[in-house]
Design an enzyme around this catalytic site. Structure first.
Site, PDB file in Angstrom:
ATOM      1  N   LYS A  79      28.002 -16.632 -11.180  1.00 48.91           N
ATOM      2  CA  LYS A  79      27.311 -15.719 -12.095  1.00 48.91           C
ATOM      3  C   LYS A  79      26.035 -16.349 -12.663  1.00 48.91           C
ATOM      4  O   LYS A  79      25.034 -15.651 -12.869  1.00 48.91           O
ATOM      5  CB  LYS A  79      28.252 -15.284 -13.220  1.00 48.91           C
ATOM      6  CG  LYS A  79      29.410 -14.408 -12.732  1.00 48.91           C
ATOM      7  CD  LYS A  79      28.911 -13.160 -11.998  1.00 48.91           C
ATOM      8  CE  LYS A  79      30.046 -12.254 -11.569  1.00 48.91           C
ATOM      9  NZ  LYS A  79      29.567 -11.038 -10.871  1.00 48.91           N
TER      10      LYS A  79
ATOM     11  N   ASP B 251      32.356   0.119  -0.921  1.00 43.75           N
ATOM     12  CA  ASP B 251      33.472  -0.729  -1.361  1.00 43.75           C
ATOM     13  C   ASP B 251      34.367  -0.997  -0.157  1.00 43.75           C
ATOM     14  O   ASP B 251      34.341  -0.248   0.831  1.00 43.75           O
ATOM     15  CB  ASP B 251      34.283  -0.023  -2.466  1.00 43.75           C
ATOM     16  CG  ASP B 251      34.980  -1.008  -3.397  1.00 43.75           C
ATOM     17  OD1 ASP B 251      35.860  -1.754  -2.914  1.00 43.75           O
ATOM     18  OD2 ASP B 251      34.662  -1.036  -4.584  1.00 43.75           O
TER      19      ASP B 251
ATOM     20  N   ASN C 277      26.897  -4.497  -7.570  1.00 46.23           N
ATOM     21  CA  ASN C 277      27.928  -4.675  -8.588  1.00 46.23           C
ATOM     22  C   ASN C 277      29.205  -5.320  -8.079  1.00 46.23           C
ATOM     23  O   ASN C 277      29.993  -5.826  -8.871  1.00 46.23           O
ATOM     24  CB  ASN C 277      28.251  -3.302  -9.190  1.00 46.23           C
ATOM     25  CG  ASN C 277      29.536  -3.291  -9.970  1.00 46.23           C
ATOM     26  OD1 ASN C 277      29.591  -3.730 -11.106  1.00 46.23           O
ATOM     27  ND2 ASN C 277      30.602  -2.782  -9.336  1.00 46.23           N
TER      28      ASN C 277
ATOM     29  N   TYR D  76      33.621 -19.266 -11.202  1.00 46.04           N
ATOM     30  CA  TYR D  76      33.104 -17.933 -11.512  1.00 46.04           C
ATOM     31  C   TYR D  76      31.794 -18.066 -12.280  1.00 46.04           C
ATOM     32  O   TYR D  76      30.813 -17.364 -12.002  1.00 46.04           O
ATOM     33  CB  TYR D  76      34.135 -17.162 -12.334  1.00 46.04           C
ATOM     34  CG  TYR D  76      33.774 -15.719 -12.605  1.00 46.04           C
ATOM     35  CD1 TYR D  76      33.945 -14.743 -11.623  1.00 46.04           C
ATOM     36  CD2 TYR D  76      33.275 -15.332 -13.851  1.00 46.04           C
ATOM     37  CE1 TYR D  76      33.626 -13.416 -11.882  1.00 46.04           C
ATOM     38  CE2 TYR D  76      32.956 -14.005 -14.113  1.00 46.04           C
ATOM     39  CZ  TYR D  76      33.135 -13.053 -13.122  1.00 46.04           C
ATOM     40  OH  TYR D  76      32.807 -11.747 -13.373  1.00 46.04           O
TER      41      TYR D  76
END
Length: 271
Positions: free
Chosen positions: A168, A48, A98, A164
């Site tokens: 996706k 991260d 993720n 978005y």
């Protein structure tokens, strides 16, 4: 696995001896997934840009937890992450790609190029670059699994955030296409597509969702689904997660074939 997600009494946890990499692991879905995989026996490398949060997740994952700061929108950072996992843990068996961010702008007068590039860089490039970086490590282990975090926004129209939805949808298309392409190598590629789930992304609209009575999906529910996908046999699947429903692969309609040619005959290929 039992109905509660636990292995039968006396059996080893399902990921014992496996190594998993989880991007976006500092909070939300990534943290829940990292901890779920660790509880299932895996060594977990958490990645991260949030170093404090990522290090905390790795610590909570126990002795098999590790952390490396990583901006998934950078191809070199993805390669460094995989190299770290191989050097520290001996290889990679599972990659959970993720990491994700909210778009933060629309496509009209509020369009912001920097925010657009950042959203596409994390949400789409992060999956592409992560897959490219991890494939050699999975091949070296004789196979493995990749689970990408898409969204319900990748399965339906999202008028309030079309950008978005665009990235996706791209992740969903990648999963459906790479799944069958990689399966002969023993590498399974799938996507998880939750609705509104507990994560940083929903913070700006949490009040709005609550006012509309929208139920927020616990991060642990998504994590448990990722574990099911990772230990299952499917490839090219996109699992939806919605409150009150059992997660399962979304059933896509096939595209229409060619229509009849002149005179009612089927059109020839290329005609």
């Amino acid at each position: 696995m039992s109905a509660a997600g636990e292995p039968p009494e006396g059996a080893a946890p399902p990921l014992t001896g496996r190594v998993a990499v989880v991007t976006g692991g500092a909070s939300g879905l990534g943290r829940a997934t990292a901890l779920t995989l660790a509880a299932a026996g895996a060594q977990v490398v958490v990645a991260d840009v949030d170093t404090a949060g990522g290090a905390e997740t790795a610590e909570r994952a126990g002795a098999g937890g590790h952390f490396l700061a990583c901006d998934v929108s950078d191809p070199d950072a993805n390669r460094a992450l995989v190299e770290f996992a191989v050097e520290r843990c001996g290889g990679v068996d599972l990659a959970v790609l993720n990491a994700g961010v909210a778009t933060g702008c629309g496509i009209g007068e509020d369009f912001d190029l920097a925010r657009y590039r950042r959203a596409m860089g994390v949400n789409l490039d992060g999956v592409v670059f992560g897959t490219h970086a991890v494939l050699p490590a999975l091949r070296a282990r004789g196979g493995g699994a990749i689970v990408a975090t898409a969204s319900l926004a990748g399965l339906t129209a999202v008028p309030f955030d079309p950008l978005y939805a665009a990235n996706k949808h791209a992740v969903v298309g990648l999963a459906r296409s790479l799944g069958p392409a990689l399966a002969p190598e023993g590498i399974r590629f799938n996507a998880v597509c939750p609705g509104f789930a507990e994560s940083r992304i929903i913070e700006p609209i949490r009040g709005l969702l609550a006012g509309q009575g929208v139920e927020i999906i616990p991060a642990e529910t998504v994590a448990e689904t990722v574990l099911r996908i990772a230990t299952g046999g499917g490839s090219g699947e996109c699992w939806f997660i919605q409150p009150g429903r059992e997660p399962e692969p979304f059933r896509f309609r096939n595209v229409p074939g060619p229509g009849p040619g002149p005179g009612g005959r089927a059109a020839e290929p290329g005609g």
